[in-house]
Design a protein around this motif. Structure first.
Motif, PDB file in Angstrom:
ATOM      1  N   SER A 137       0.858  -1.185   0.000  1.00  0.00           N
ATOM      2  CA  SER A 137       0.000   0.000   0.000  1.00  0.00           C
ATOM      3  C   SER A 137       0.890   1.229   0.000  1.00  0.00           C
ATOM      4  N   ASP A 141      -1.855   6.278   1.604  1.00  0.00           N
ATOM      5  CA  ASP A 141      -3.062   5.588   2.044  1.00  0.00           C
ATOM      6  C   ASP A 141      -3.019   5.323   3.537  1.00  0.00           C
ATOM      7  N   LYS A 142      -1.898   4.945   4.077  1.00  0.00           N
ATOM      8  CA  LYS A 142      -1.774   4.692   5.508  1.00  0.00           C
ATOM      9  C   LYS A 142      -1.945   5.990   6.291  1.00  0.00           C
ATOM     10  N   LYS A 144      -3.726   8.582   5.368  1.00  0.00           N
ATOM     11  CA  LYS A 144      -5.147   8.918   5.304  1.00  0.00           C
ATOM     12  C   LYS A 144      -5.938   8.094   6.308  1.00  0.00           C
ATOM     13  N   GLU A 145      -5.634   6.784   6.387  1.00  0.00           N
ATOM     14  CA  GLU A 145      -6.333   5.920   7.332  1.00  0.00           C
ATOM     15  C   GLU A 145      -6.128   6.402   8.766  1.00  0.00           C
ATOM     16  N   VAL A 146      -4.895   6.711   9.125  1.00  0.00           N
ATOM     17  CA  VAL A 146      -4.592   7.186  10.478  1.00  0.00           C
ATOM     18  C   VAL A 146      -5.310   8.502  10.739  1.00  0.00           C
ATOM     19  N   ILE A 148      -8.120   9.620   9.418  1.00  0.00           N
ATOM     20  CA  ILE A 148      -9.563   9.380   9.574  1.00  0.00           C
ATOM     21  C   ILE A 148      -9.852   8.799  10.948  1.00  0.00           C
ATOM     22  N   ILE A 149      -9.066   7.834  11.386  1.00  0.00           N
ATOM     23  CA  ILE A 149      -9.283   7.211  12.699  1.00  0.00           C
ATOM     24  C   ILE A 149      -9.117   8.237  13.823  1.00  0.00           C
TER      25      ILE A 149
END
Length: 171
Positions: A137, A141-142, A144-146, A148-149
């Motif tokens: 990945s 992307d990582k 963005k994930e962090v 959002i969380i």
């Protein structure tokens, strides 16, 4: 036939074919290959032919004998390698191969091709691991994930704090 080709500026084009069993290099005229340069010793080194090998042997020179930057006392030099005596550099060049004669191969060797990505998808045990994307990945992307969380956690915390404040204010 092997020959030494001088690379140092001001002496470019100076060459010496390696004929016979021994070629001496040094500053004085009694050498097979005299090079009048102050950084070269009177009798700096010798080049020896042993079968198909070309050997360089230092003759206890003041500034050393180097092959591709490594100081040597005696070593095989191969075509394309750079010999440095004092501040003078030269390259060994040959028209015919130098070194042990190589036996021609009588057949082609088959190299196994390995496993293709399509075959991985068909395996019942490994296929599940590799069915989604490439297995890699992007860093973005990582991140963005962090993000959002963390945003969701902070939002829930703020909502809880507001509910608590309104509950206390309503009493």
């Amino acid at each position: 036939m092997a020959k030494l080709v001088v690379l140092t500026a001001g002496m470019t084009g100076l060459t010496q074919e390696i004929k016979g069993d021994r070629v001496t290099i040094g500053r004085t005229d009694d050498n097979t290959f005299p090079i009048s340069e102050p950084s070269i010793s009177s009798h700096h080194c010798e080049i020896l032919l042993r079968g198909r090998e070309v050997i360089v042997r230092d003759l206890h020179s003041t500034n050393g004998t180097f092959i591709d930057g490594e100081e040597v006392t005696e070593r095989v030099i191969k075509p394309g390698q750079v010999l440095r005596l004092g501040q003078v550099e030269m390259r060994l060049e040959t028209e015919t191969p130098v070194g042990p004669a190589k036996k021609p191969l009588d057949r082609t060797t088959l190299i196994p091709r390995g496993v293709s990505s399509d075959e991985l998808g068909q395996s019942p045990s490994l296929g599940k691991l590799y069915t989604k994307g490439t297995g890699f990945s992007k860093k973005e992307d990582k991140i963005k994930e962090v993000f959002i969380i963390v945003t969701i956690i902070v939002g829930v915390g703020i909502m809880g704090l507001l509910l608590y404040v309104f509950k206390i204010a309503g009493k």
